[in-house]
Design an enzyme around this catalytic site. Sequence first.
Site, short mmCIF file in Angstrom:
data_model
loop_
_atom_site.label_atom_id
_atom_site.label_comp_id
_atom_site.label_asym_id
_atom_site.label_seq_id
_atom_site.Cartn_x
_atom_site.Cartn_y
_atom_site.Cartn_z
N ASP A 242 -4.35 3.01 11.30
CA ASP A 242 -5.67 3.08 11.92
C ASP A 242 -5.63 2.50 13.33
O ASP A 242 -5.53 3.24 14.28
CB ASP A 242 -6.77 2.50 11.03
CG ASP A 242 -6.44 1.14 10.45
OD1 ASP A 242 -5.64 0.39 11.03
OD2 ASP A 242 -7.01 0.82 9.40
N ASP B 160 -6.07 -0.46 -1.02
CA ASP B 160 -6.81 -1.40 -1.85
C ASP B 160 -8.02 -2.00 -1.16
O ASP B 160 -8.22 -1.83 0.03
CB ASP B 160 -5.88 -2.54 -2.27
CG ASP B 160 -5.56 -3.48 -1.11
OD1 ASP B 160 -5.69 -4.70 -1.30
OD2 ASP B 160 -5.18 -3.00 -0.02
N PHE C 251 -13.56 3.58 5.54
CA PHE C 251 -12.80 2.73 4.64
C PHE C 251 -12.54 3.46 3.34
O PHE C 251 -13.46 4.00 2.72
CB PHE C 251 -13.53 1.41 4.35
CG PHE C 251 -12.69 0.48 3.53
CD1 PHE C 251 -11.62 -0.19 4.09
CD2 PHE C 251 -12.93 0.31 2.18
CE1 PHE C 251 -10.80 -1.03 3.32
CE2 PHE C 251 -12.13 -0.52 1.40
CZ PHE C 251 -11.07 -1.19 1.98
N ILE C 252 -11.27 3.50 2.93
CA ILE C 252 -10.87 4.24 1.74
C ILE C 252 -10.03 3.37 0.82
O ILE C 252 -9.44 2.38 1.25
CB ILE C 252 -10.10 5.52 2.12
CG1 ILE C 252 -8.92 5.18 3.01
CG2 ILE C 252 -11.00 6.53 2.77
CD1 ILE C 252 -8.05 6.33 3.34
N ARG D 239 -5.53 0.01 -6.09
CA ARG D 239 -4.27 0.65 -5.69
C ARG D 239 -3.79 1.66 -6.72
O ARG D 239 -3.10 2.61 -6.39
CB ARG D 239 -3.17 -0.40 -5.50
CG ARG D 239 -3.31 -1.29 -4.31
CD ARG D 239 -2.04 -2.12 -4.12
NE ARG D 239 -2.23 -3.24 -3.24
CZ ARG D 239 -2.21 -3.16 -1.91
NH1 ARG D 239 -2.05 -2.00 -1.32
NH2 ARG D 239 -2.37 -4.24 -1.18
N GLU E 63 4.40 4.45 5.72
CA GLU E 63 3.16 3.67 5.74
C GLU E 63 2.07 4.42 4.99
O GLU E 63 2.09 5.66 4.94
CB GLU E 63 2.75 3.42 7.20
CG GLU E 63 1.52 2.58 7.39
CD GLU E 63 1.65 1.15 6.89
OE1 GLU E 63 1.70 0.96 5.66
OE2 GLU E 63 1.67 0.23 7.71
N ASP E 64 1.14 3.67 4.40
CA ASP E 64 0.04 4.32 3.69
C ASP E 64 -1.00 4.85 4.67
O ASP E 64 -1.50 5.94 4.52
CB ASP E 64 -0.60 3.39 2.64
CG ASP E 64 -1.06 2.06 3.20
OD1 ASP E 64 -0.82 1.77 4.39
OD2 ASP E 64 -1.66 1.28 2.43
N LYS F 97 -5.71 7.75 11.18
CA LYS F 97 -7.05 7.70 11.77
C LYS F 97 -6.91 7.70 13.30
O LYS F 97 -6.97 6.64 13.93
CB LYS F 97 -7.77 6.42 11.34
CG LYS F 97 -8.10 6.32 9.87
CD LYS F 97 -8.84 5.00 9.62
CE LYS F 97 -9.19 4.80 8.18
NZ LYS F 97 -9.89 3.51 7.96
N GLY G 179 0.76 -1.24 0.00
CA GLY G 179 0.00 0.00 0.00
C GLY G 179 0.79 1.28 0.00
O GLY G 179 0.38 2.26 -0.62
#
Length: 183
Positions: free
Chosen positions: A106, A162, A155-156, A168, A102-103, A134, A48
Amino acid sequence: MKIKSYQGLNFRPFIECDKIRSRVAELGAQITEDFKGRKPLLVCVLNGAAPFAVDLFRAIDTDAEITFIRLKSYEGTGSTGKVKEIMGLTDDLRGRDVIIIEDIIDTGNTMTKLVADMRALGPASVSIATLLFKPDALQVHVEPRYVGFNIPSKFIIGYGLDIDGMARNLNDIYVLADEAVQA
Protein backbone atom coordinates in the site's frame (compact mmCIF):
# COMPACT_ATOMS: atom_id res chain seq x y z
CA MET A 1 -19.68 -15.82 1.63
CA LYS A 2 -21.28 -13.92 4.45
CA ILE A 3 -20.43 -10.90 6.56
CA LYS A 4 -17.62 -11.48 9.09
CA SER A 5 -17.17 -9.44 12.27
CA TYR A 6 -13.89 -8.67 14.07
CA GLN A 7 -13.32 -6.12 16.83
CA GLY A 8 -16.79 -4.67 16.32
CA LEU A 9 -16.19 -4.10 12.59
CA ASN A 10 -18.18 -5.81 9.83
CA PHE A 11 -16.49 -7.09 6.68
CA ARG A 12 -18.19 -8.00 3.39
CA PRO A 13 -16.95 -10.39 0.69
CA PHE A 14 -14.48 -8.78 -1.72
CA ILE A 15 -12.45 -11.40 -3.66
CA GLU A 16 -13.55 -15.05 -3.59
CA CYS A 17 -11.06 -17.89 -3.17
CA ASP A 18 -11.72 -19.31 -6.67
CA LYS A 19 -10.70 -15.99 -8.21
CA ILE A 20 -7.60 -15.88 -5.99
CA ARG A 21 -6.65 -19.45 -6.89
CA SER A 22 -7.01 -18.74 -10.61
CA ARG A 23 -4.89 -15.59 -10.44
CA VAL A 24 -2.18 -17.32 -8.37
CA ALA A 25 -2.00 -20.05 -11.03
CA GLU A 26 -1.54 -17.37 -13.73
CA LEU A 27 1.25 -15.70 -11.73
CA GLY A 28 2.93 -19.09 -11.19
CA ALA A 29 2.86 -19.73 -14.94
CA GLN A 30 4.36 -16.29 -15.62
CA ILE A 31 7.16 -16.82 -13.08
CA THR A 32 7.81 -20.30 -14.52
CA GLU A 33 8.28 -18.78 -17.96
CA ASP A 34 10.37 -15.83 -16.73
CA PHE A 35 12.75 -17.99 -14.65
CA LYS A 36 12.95 -21.19 -16.70
CA GLY A 37 16.42 -22.71 -16.36
CA ARG A 38 17.22 -20.56 -13.31
CA LYS A 39 16.48 -21.31 -9.69
CA PRO A 40 14.78 -18.29 -8.11
CA LEU A 41 14.65 -17.85 -4.35
CA LEU A 42 11.23 -16.77 -3.13
CA VAL A 43 11.47 -14.67 0.02
CA CYS A 44 8.11 -14.72 1.81
CA VAL A 45 7.31 -11.82 4.10
CA LEU A 46 5.57 -13.36 7.12
CA ASN A 47 2.99 -13.53 8.46
CA GLY A 48 0.54 -12.18 5.92
CA ALA A 49 2.09 -13.47 2.71
CA ALA A 50 2.36 -17.10 3.88
CA PRO A 51 -0.83 -18.44 2.21
CA PHE A 52 -0.05 -16.59 -1.04
CA ALA A 53 3.64 -17.61 -1.00
CA VAL A 54 2.91 -21.30 -0.46
CA ASP A 55 0.20 -21.37 -3.15
CA LEU A 56 2.42 -19.43 -5.56
CA PHE A 57 5.44 -21.64 -4.83
CA ARG A 58 3.38 -24.74 -5.70
CA ALA A 59 2.16 -23.05 -8.92
CA ILE A 60 5.72 -22.53 -10.20
CA ASP A 61 6.81 -25.32 -12.53
CA THR A 62 10.57 -24.84 -12.48
CA ASP A 63 13.21 -25.36 -9.81
CA ALA A 64 12.81 -22.80 -7.04
CA GLU A 65 13.48 -22.39 -3.34
CA ILE A 66 11.54 -20.58 -0.63
CA THR A 67 12.62 -18.87 2.58
CA PHE A 68 10.93 -16.61 5.11
CA ILE A 69 11.44 -13.28 6.87
CA ARG A 70 9.15 -11.48 9.24
CA LEU A 71 8.49 -7.74 9.28
CA LYS A 72 5.81 -5.72 11.03
CA SER A 73 4.41 -2.33 10.08
CA TYR A 74 0.67 -2.59 10.90
CA GLU A 75 -1.35 -2.32 14.09
CA GLY A 76 -5.15 -2.59 13.96
CA THR A 77 -6.42 -1.21 10.65
CA GLY A 78 -3.50 1.10 9.85
CA SER A 79 0.19 1.29 9.09
CA THR A 80 2.48 2.49 11.87
CA GLY A 81 4.77 4.07 9.29
CA LYS A 82 7.70 2.13 10.76
CA VAL A 83 9.11 -1.18 9.57
CA LYS A 84 10.21 -3.51 12.34
CA GLU A 85 12.23 -6.66 11.55
CA ILE A 86 11.07 -9.56 13.69
CA MET A 87 12.89 -12.45 11.94
CA GLY A 88 15.74 -11.78 9.54
CA LEU A 89 17.03 -13.46 6.42
CA THR A 90 19.76 -16.10 6.86
CA ASP A 91 20.20 -17.19 3.21
CA ASP A 92 23.12 -16.09 1.03
CA LEU A 93 21.64 -13.99 -1.81
CA ARG A 94 24.84 -13.35 -3.78
CA GLY A 95 24.21 -14.07 -7.45
CA ARG A 96 20.66 -15.35 -6.80
CA ASP A 97 17.44 -14.32 -8.52
CA VAL A 98 15.27 -13.17 -5.62
CA ILE A 99 11.50 -12.78 -5.74
CA ILE A 100 10.06 -11.03 -2.69
CA ILE A 101 6.58 -12.37 -1.94
CA GLU A 102 4.26 -9.91 -0.20
CA ASP A 103 0.57 -10.05 0.65
CA ILE A 104 -0.15 -6.37 0.01
CA ILE A 105 1.68 -3.21 -1.02
CA ASP A 106 0.00 0.00 0.00
CA THR A 107 2.27 2.88 1.11
CA GLY A 108 5.32 1.11 -0.35
CA ASN A 109 7.50 2.00 2.65
CA THR A 110 8.01 -1.59 3.81
CA MET A 111 8.82 -2.80 0.29
CA THR A 112 11.22 0.08 -0.42
CA LYS A 113 13.24 -0.75 2.70
CA LEU A 114 13.14 -4.48 2.00
CA VAL A 115 14.27 -4.14 -1.64
CA ALA A 116 17.17 -1.88 -0.58
CA ASP A 117 18.19 -4.38 2.11
CA MET A 118 18.05 -7.26 -0.40
CA ARG A 119 20.02 -5.41 -3.10
CA ALA A 120 22.78 -4.72 -0.55
CA LEU A 121 23.28 -8.50 -0.27
CA GLY A 122 24.38 -8.85 -3.93
CA PRO A 123 21.62 -10.81 -5.69
CA ALA A 124 21.61 -11.15 -9.49
CA SER A 125 18.09 -9.69 -9.52
CA VAL A 126 15.28 -8.65 -7.19
CA SER A 127 11.64 -8.87 -8.25
CA ILE A 128 8.45 -8.30 -6.30
CA ALA A 129 5.32 -10.47 -6.35
CA THR A 130 2.35 -9.15 -4.41
CA LEU A 131 -1.12 -10.56 -4.12
CA LEU A 132 -2.65 -7.11 -3.69
CA PHE A 133 -1.45 -3.69 -4.82
CA LYS A 134 -2.93 -0.32 -3.81
CA PRO A 135 -1.35 2.10 -6.31
CA ASP A 136 -3.43 5.04 -5.00
CA ALA A 137 -1.96 4.60 -1.50
CA LEU A 138 1.71 4.68 -2.55
CA GLN A 139 3.88 7.20 -0.74
CA VAL A 140 7.08 6.04 -2.47
CA HIS A 141 7.69 4.59 -5.93
CA VAL A 142 7.37 0.79 -6.04
CA GLU A 143 6.89 -1.35 -9.17
CA PRO A 144 5.96 -4.95 -8.42
CA ARG A 145 6.71 -7.28 -11.35
CA TYR A 146 3.89 -9.69 -10.46
CA VAL A 147 0.56 -8.37 -9.18
CA GLY A 148 -2.43 -10.50 -8.28
CA PHE A 149 -4.99 -7.71 -8.04
CA ASN A 150 -4.90 -3.91 -8.12
CA ILE A 151 -7.32 -2.72 -5.47
CA PRO A 152 -8.50 0.63 -4.10
CA SER A 153 -7.26 2.00 -0.77
CA LYS A 154 -9.60 0.02 1.46
CA PHE A 155 -8.88 -2.07 4.56
CA ILE A 156 -9.16 -5.79 3.83
CA ILE A 157 -8.76 -9.08 5.68
CA GLY A 158 -8.52 -12.78 4.83
CA TYR A 159 -6.16 -15.06 2.87
CA GLY A 160 -3.28 -14.06 5.15
CA LEU A 161 -4.31 -10.46 5.78
CA ASP A 162 -5.30 -9.76 9.36
CA ILE A 163 -6.76 -7.40 11.87
CA ASP A 164 -4.52 -7.68 14.94
CA GLY A 165 -3.69 -11.31 14.14
CA MET A 166 -7.24 -12.44 13.42
CA ALA A 167 -8.88 -13.44 10.08
CA ARG A 168 -5.69 -14.68 8.36
CA ASN A 169 -7.27 -18.14 7.98
CA LEU A 170 -10.20 -16.95 5.84
CA ASN A 171 -10.02 -18.43 2.33
CA ASP A 172 -11.61 -15.35 0.77
CA ILE A 173 -10.71 -11.67 1.03
CA TYR A 174 -13.12 -9.31 2.78
CA VAL A 175 -13.42 -5.50 2.88
CA LEU A 176 -14.83 -3.29 5.64
CA ALA A 177 -18.63 -3.23 5.14
CA ASP A 178 -18.76 0.57 4.85
CA GLU A 179 -15.93 0.42 2.30
CA ALA A 180 -17.35 -2.33 0.07
CA VAL A 181 -16.29 -1.97 -3.57
CA GLN A 182 -15.89 -4.23 -6.60
CA ALA A 183 -12.56 -6.00 -7.06
